[in-house]
Design a protein around this motif. Structure first.
Motif, short mmCIF file in Angstrom:
data_model
loop_
_atom_site.label_atom_id
_atom_site.label_comp_id
_atom_site.label_asym_id
_atom_site.label_seq_id
_atom_site.Cartn_x
_atom_site.Cartn_y
_atom_site.Cartn_z
N ARG A 1 0.83 -1.21 0.00
CA ARG A 1 0.00 0.00 0.00
C ARG A 1 0.86 1.26 0.00
O ARG A 1 0.50 2.25 -0.62
N SER A 2 2.00 1.22 0.71
CA SER A 2 2.86 2.40 0.72
C SER A 2 3.46 2.63 -0.66
O SER A 2 3.58 3.78 -1.10
N LEU A 3 3.84 1.55 -1.33
CA LEU A 3 4.41 1.71 -2.66
C LEU A 3 3.36 2.24 -3.64
O LEU A 3 3.66 3.06 -4.51
N GLN B 1 1.07 4.21 -2.97
CA GLN B 1 0.99 5.64 -2.69
C GLN B 1 2.10 6.39 -3.43
O GLN B 1 1.90 7.49 -3.94
N GLN C 1 -0.73 -9.33 -5.53
CA GLN C 1 -0.84 -8.34 -4.46
C GLN C 1 -0.43 -6.96 -4.95
O GLN C 1 -1.11 -5.96 -4.69
N LYS D 1 -3.10 -5.50 -7.32
CA LYS D 1 -4.30 -5.10 -6.58
C LYS D 1 -4.07 -3.82 -5.81
O LYS D 1 -4.89 -2.90 -5.82
N ASP D 2 -2.94 -3.75 -5.11
CA ASP D 2 -2.69 -2.59 -4.27
C ASP D 2 -2.47 -1.32 -5.09
O ASP D 2 -2.97 -0.25 -4.75
N ALA E 1 -5.83 -0.17 -6.48
CA ALA E 1 -6.77 0.39 -5.50
C ALA E 1 -6.52 1.87 -5.28
O ALA E 1 -7.46 2.65 -5.11
N GLN F 1 1.88 12.87 3.22
CA GLN F 1 2.45 11.56 2.92
C GLN F 1 2.72 10.78 4.21
O GLN F 1 2.45 9.59 4.31
N ASP G 1 1.26 7.29 5.59
CA ASP G 1 2.12 6.17 6.02
C ASP G 1 1.72 5.69 7.42
O ASP G 1 1.69 4.49 7.68
N THR H 1 -1.44 3.68 7.08
CA THR H 1 -1.15 2.37 6.49
C THR H 1 -0.45 1.48 7.51
O THR H 1 -0.78 0.31 7.68
N GLN I 1 -10.70 -2.19 -0.36
CA GLN I 1 -10.03 -0.91 -0.62
C GLN I 1 -11.03 0.18 -1.00
O GLN I 1 -10.67 1.19 -1.61
N THR J 1 -4.76 -11.51 -0.85
CA THR J 1 -4.10 -12.72 -1.36
C THR J 1 -3.48 -13.48 -0.19
O THR J 1 -3.10 -12.89 0.81
N ALA K 1 5.96 1.15 6.78
CA ALA K 1 5.35 2.06 5.81
C ALA K 1 6.29 3.22 5.50
O ALA K 1 6.48 3.59 4.33
N ASP L 1 9.15 1.91 3.31
CA ASP L 1 8.73 1.74 1.92
C ASP L 1 8.75 3.07 1.19
O ASP L 1 9.19 3.16 0.05
N THR L 2 8.24 4.10 1.86
CA THR L 2 8.12 5.39 1.19
C THR L 2 9.47 6.07 1.00
O THR L 2 9.76 6.57 -0.07
#
Lengths: 412, 392, 347
Positions: free
Chosen positions: A237-239, A241, A263, A266-267, A270, C47, C51, C54, C182, C269, C309, C312-313
């Protein structure tokens, strides 16, 4: 003391001076030397862990090809042995096991060809061994360019894999650069201005993503990023974004279904409902397409070396039918390449005629493959051992199934 | 079942003590030297892997068995050692020295190739030294920790080190890995060993490495440092009170344990002909730890047996099992349950012999202070304790 | 293990002789974590809020799994390596229930709610009993054995269960999107809250409250705490220690099952190897919160979620595991008792 002296000799001269030389390949069923009419084809694929379903399907494809020829070519009886290049403790292909398998095949005097490995990284280990032994190796699935070509390869590639100086390795699947070119064409056709590239960090996925990045640069398609994902992450989800913030209107995933393909799609979808999602042949399979769901499907575009069955020679369509009949399930995408790998090996033996048990003759015959009408379409093998197949299918997804859209001519 | 195994164990001990140690040593050595002539090449190949794993298990045994520091990230040292081999003995740095390459006392094949190519012995020493340094560096932050907390930090290191190699592709070539790696050779200009097609010579190289490590391990165990480790394992506070420098003692354990991991890692890199980040997973740390525990922590011979048993199951026995269903006409693929069989084997081994196959005498005493006191075996066990002391 | 699962124990008791320097070191982590958060909020407010959101919703799942680790560790000081696999089996059971009854997002509301309840119940039941069974087979025979022996059987059980998962579903499978996970619910400060965020919190919070109540206020909970403190004394007091340990495994398994069901719906999934990584992360969370500390495990799960999160960002997905484990090392080195844990002998 004799033993120690002998050991010293072994250490300094690198020769086996102690005891009797092992006869080699105890499991090799004693099928005699190269005067024999009984030949063995080995395959080496990871039969444990994540890759098992795919590999099993490839093995089935190989078996199907052999059965169709009745296990015989001319005067020669062909025996097939499936080896596993994974170990239980690793749960996937393991370098030591790969060289064990290659050695097994190299020491078996009846060996005529070796189909494998499934992973490009693994082939980098088995190619030099089999090359020294002068055995034909055909991979159903290796796409890393460096195994056969200088272009798009690391320094020293591909020569470092061929200690004998002669080529012994070929593949029936097009190398990465071809598909990358097709991908970029596809993306531009669909109106992509800026693409956010993800890769699964594996040899296949990253190699492809890098090639896409490079070719896109040449053809004026902007690349927002080329980012490796953590394939063990629970979700992205963060990616997703980040894709949104980058302003990209397309996304490309260089990777395979097993590495969280569904995954990621889908993410990303969304949070970016208008972004077009592109995938390579690594996701061109029902475990991927059938899991996307109606919304994601509409935005998904996949390049697939497998063209529309209608465009295929009837043999290709028959393969799918025969496979389903025999194994009760649709084949995984690489099954057809396993099938074709075996077919082309058998063909090489056949073309070698009386010399079908001569390893070098079979290698030569393989490299002389020209305009072969195969289940994959018409192709030749070039001097690098690469297939000349370069047409890619541009596919979309409908109701969980890949639907052929058009042919992409790769411009390399 | 446990009782039966226990009886077998004590019988073995009785037989063992009836014959002097040096006779046993000679018998084993003779067997080890004659071994390649007696077995198939598949088995020999599996055995060479076993030898490399023995070295790793002995290295981990120093940390876990002797010094009592639970380490769940041993794979980091395998990785570091293997990469040293990859850096100093392959085409990886192809641009170095203007594409000419750097060659130091290297073999006939490598001396014409670009990249860095050092003599195998130099690389082995470099790998051991470099991993020892990293062992001490990674060990340093954990000095304050004990027990499971220590395990967790080492686990985290074991996860981080391979990821860092993976992400810095300049030094690791990513998932593609460094392939091929130089073959073993000792004299400059010599033809390198021809494994995997010829396995005997490389078997003897591995055997010599194992003998060397066994010798070092025994000497260490009986040394001042070795006794310090055991004292620290037993009771840190008391050991410290007796004047043992805890920091130094622990760091030496990490450094030497790591050095053996790097030593073996460098060998495996050339034997497997690749340095690939795929090999360096948590599972491998667990695999080596299982060898130490199943064999009997702290007992050198137990650890050797554990290493041989587990690697043979993994690499040979399970592979042999694959052929069975077909040969009796069953359409069942054993490879699909190999992983589970391996797990089942671990569970059964531990439930039947929780102290490992050959528990060290001192550990037996610790674990069953009351039980051992009136156990017939106690005399024998006590004898083994004495063994820990330096021999004259 | 005196710090074991005692939610209502008082504040950390400091060992005598700890210097002011140690105090700074102890709290420096809070400063680093808080400072990083403030920095990110200052540079990119929206942002970072996204995060955090999330991370928190992802973190609820880690929290549920972490509780299983912390409960078991608190009572028998065993790292239950098979716990992640128990969670994975929970996911598989829930999805199988839905696939069997062929429910989908298009089914009627009643059917969806009903099947979710059945899925949750089945997942919890199977995971709970599986965990109890594992304890019986693999850990109980080894009570009193060297401490590392059950660690190996735990690993062995984990391999076996992974193999079961592999045979069950070899390839990744998708979950029927029963909650339209979602779909946007509302937007607050430019942060879009989707249904799965609410769903994860809505299922997790009641379970947590129930667990804290159970451990804190019931006779069984008291027996658990007593056993954690001193099994021998507990036995003398008439507590059936074996049963209490079994109960602890049952609770851990129930939570893992619930986490499995939430994971399936939240992410959409499932994959047979999801348990191993989830287990490692959740275990990190448990340690971060102070192993044995229930509330700490929950907080640890949430914090890990947020770190992931942010990682990742700002650093990219491939660095996230390195960051998570790096933070773990820092915590272990500077605050071995965990961010919220009490001083223990081990520290």
């Amino acid at each position: 003391m004799a033993a120690w002296g002998c050991l010293a000799a072994a250490l300094s001269f690198g020769v086996a001076a102690c005891g009797d030389d092992d006869e080699g390949g105890s499991a090799s069923s004693g099928s005699g030397d190269s005067g024999s009419t009984s030949l063995t084809v080995y395959s080496s694929l990871p039969l444990q862990g994540d890759s098992r379903p795919q590999s099993q399907s490839v093995v089935n494809g190989i078996k199907l090809a052999l059965e169709e020829s009745g296990g015989k070519v001319g005067n020669f009886t062909i025996k097939y042995t499936s080896l596993d290049d994974a170990t239980a403790s690793a749960g996937k292909w393991e370098a030591g096991q790969v060289s064990t398998n290659a050695r097994k095949a190299a020491q078996d005097k009846s060996t005529i060809a070796y189909i494998g490995e499934f992973n490009s990284g693994a082939s980098a280990i088995s190619i030099p061994v089999l090359n020294q032994a002068g055995i034909l190796q055909v991979s159903p699935s290796n796409t890393a360019a460096g195994l056969t070509r200088k272009e798009g390869a690391a320094p020293g590639e591909p020569d470092k894999y061929y200690p004998s100086g002669k080529r012994t390795f070929g593949r029936v699947v097009p190398a990465d650069h071809i598909q990358a070119a097709a991908q970029v064409t596809f993306q531009k056709d669909e109106g992509c201005k800026k693409t956010y590239v993800f890769n699964d960090k594996e040899v296949y996925g990253k190699g492809l993503a890098d090639q896409v990045e490079q070719i896109a640069g040449q053809q004026g398609l902007e690349i927002a990023a080329n980012e490796g994902i953590d394939t063990k992450a629970a979700n992205f989800r963060s990616l997703a974004q980040k894709v949104k913030s980058s302003g990209a209107n397309c996304m490309f995933f260089g990777g395979i279904t097993q590495n969280k393909g569904v995954q990621l799609f889908k993410d990303v979808h969304a949070q970016n409902p208008s972004v077009k999602l592109f995938g390579p042949d690594g996701v061109a399979e029902s475990p991927f397409t059938s899991k996307l769901g109606a919304e994601v499907e509409k935005m998904t575009y996949i390049t697939n070396p497998t063209l529309d069955p209608k465009l295929y020679p009837t043999t290709g369509q028959e393969f799918f039918k025969a496979y389903e009949e025999k194994y009760g399930a649709a084949p995984e995408p690489y099954a057809i390449y396993g099938y074709e790998a075996m077919k082309v090996v058998l063909l090489a033996i056949e073309k070698a005629g009386d010399k079908g048990n001569d390893k070098q003759a079979v290698i030569d015959a393989f490299f002389q493959t020209k305009d072969r009408d195969s289940v994959l379409g018409k192709y030749s093998i070039d001097e690098n051992g690469d297939t000349t197949l370069s047409d890619y299918g541009a596919d979309v997804v409908k109701d969980g199934k890949l639907v052929f859209d058009k042919v992409l001519k790769a411009q390399t | 079942m446990t009782a039966v195994l226990g009886n077998v164990g004590s019988t073995l001990r009785t037989v063992r003590s009836a014959v002097p140690d040096w006779v046993w040593a000679l018998v084993f050595l003779a067997l080890a030297i004659a071994y390649p002539a007696m077995v198939s090449s598949d088995l020999l190949d599996a055995s060479i892997n076993s030898l490399a794993y023995i070295i790793m298990a002995l290295g981990l045994n120093i940390v876990v068995g002797f010094a009592g520091l639970l380490d769940l990230g041993y794979v980091a040292f395998f990785a570091i050692g293997a990469y040293v081999m990859g850096w100093l003995g392959s085409l990886h740095f192809a641009e170095v020295n203007g594409g000419e390459g750097i060659h130091v006392l290297t073999n006939k094949v490598a001396e014409n190739l670009p990249g860095i190519h050092l003599n195998f012995v130099i690389i082995l020493i470099a790998a051991a030294a470099f991993t020892a340094l990293w062992g001490a560096l990674l060990g340093a932050p954990t000095l304050r920790l004990r027990g499971d907390y220590l395990a967790i930090v080492t686990l985290a290191f074991g996860e981080i080190v391979p990821r860092i190699f993976e992400n810095f592709e300049g030094i690791s070539n990513g998932r593609q890995g460094i392939t091929p790696v130089d073959k073993i050779s000792f004299l400059p200009g010599q033809t390198p060993l021809a494994y995997p097609l010829e396995l005997e010579p490389v078997y003897y190289v591995a055997l010599v490495m194992v003998l060397l490590v066994l010798f070092v391990n025994r000497r260490l165990r009986d040394s001042r440092l070795g006794r310090a480790w055991i004292a620290v394992r037993e009771d840190e506070v008391a050991a410290s009170a007796m004047g043992i420098n805890l920091v130094r003692t622990k760091l030496w354990a990490y450094a030497i344990g790591a050095a053996l991991g790097g030593f073996s890692g460098a060998f495996l890199a050339t034997y497997k002909n690749t340095v690939n980040v795929d090999q360096f997973e948590f599972g491998f740390s667990v695999f080596i730890l299982c060898m130490v525990i199943i064999g009997g922590m702290g007992n050198i011979w137990g650890v050797v047996i554990g290493a041989v048993a587990l690697s043979m199951v993994d690499r040979f026995l399970l592979k042999e099992l694959n052929g069975i269903p077909e040969s009796i006409g069953l359409d069942f693929d054993v490879t699909s349950v190999n992983f589970g069989i391996f797990g089942f084997f671990l569970v059964i081994m531990m439930v039947l012999r929780p102290e490992g196959f050959l528990p060290s005498g001192r550990r037996r005493l610790e674990l069953h202070e009351e039980a051992v006191a009136d156990d017939v075996a106690s005399a024998v066990a006590a004898e083994e304790v004495i063994e820990v002391r330096p021999k004259a | 293990m005196e710090a074991a699962s005692l939610p209502e124990t008082g504040p950390a008791s400091r060992t005598p002789g700890r210097s002011a320097g140690d105090f700074v070191l102890d709290n420096i982590l809070w400063v680093i974590l808080g400072g990083a958060l403030v920095f990110f909020l200052a540079t990119d407010f929206t942002q970072t809020l996204v995060d955090i959101k999330t991370g928190l919703s992802n973190g609820t799942i880690w929290a549920l799994i972490a509780l299983g680790y912390t409960l078991v560790y608190g009572i028998i000081e065993l790292i239950n390596f098979a716990h992640g696999e128990v969670f994975m089996i929970g996911s598989f059971v829930a999805v199988s229930v839905w696939q069997t009854f062929e429910v989908s997002a298009a089914s009627s509301l009643l059917v969806i709610v009903g099947s979710m309840a059945v899925g949750l119940g089945a997942a919890m039941l199977v995971s709970g009993s599986l965990n109890v069974m594992i304890e019986r087979v693999a850990y109980r025979p080894l009570r009193g054995a060297p401490k590392l022996a059950p660690l190996i059987t735990a690993i062995g059980m984990s391999f076996i269960l992974q193999n079961v998962g592999l045979l069950w579903r070899g390839t990744p499978d998708s979950t029927p999107d029963l909650i339209r996970s979602q779909k946007e619910v509302f937007t607050l400060l430019d942060v879009t809250i989707v249904r799965s965020d609410i769903f994860a919190v809505a299922v997790t919070v009641p379970l947590l409250v129930a667990l804290l109540w159970f451990v804190g206020s019931t006779r069984y909970g008291k027996a658990m705490r007593a056993t954690a403190q001193d099994p021998d004394a507990a036995r003398l007091m008439g507590i059936d220690v074996d049963r209490t340990i079994g109960l602890t495994f049952l609770l851990g398994g129930l939570l893992a099952g619930a986490a499995g069901m939430i994971y399936a719906l939240y992410n959409g999934t499932i994959q047979f190897n999801q348990g191993f990584t989830a287990g490692l992360i959740a275990f990190t969370a448990a340690v971060m919160g102070g192993i044995g500390n229930l509330k700490g495990a929950v907080a640890g799960g949430l914090i890990i979620g947020v770190i992931q999160a942010l990682g990742d960002t700002h650093a990219g997905g491939r660095w996230t595991p390195v960051i998570v484990f790096g933070v773990l090392i820092l915590i272990m080195v500077f605050r071995p008792q965990g961010l919220f844990g009490e001083e223990t002998r081990e520290g």
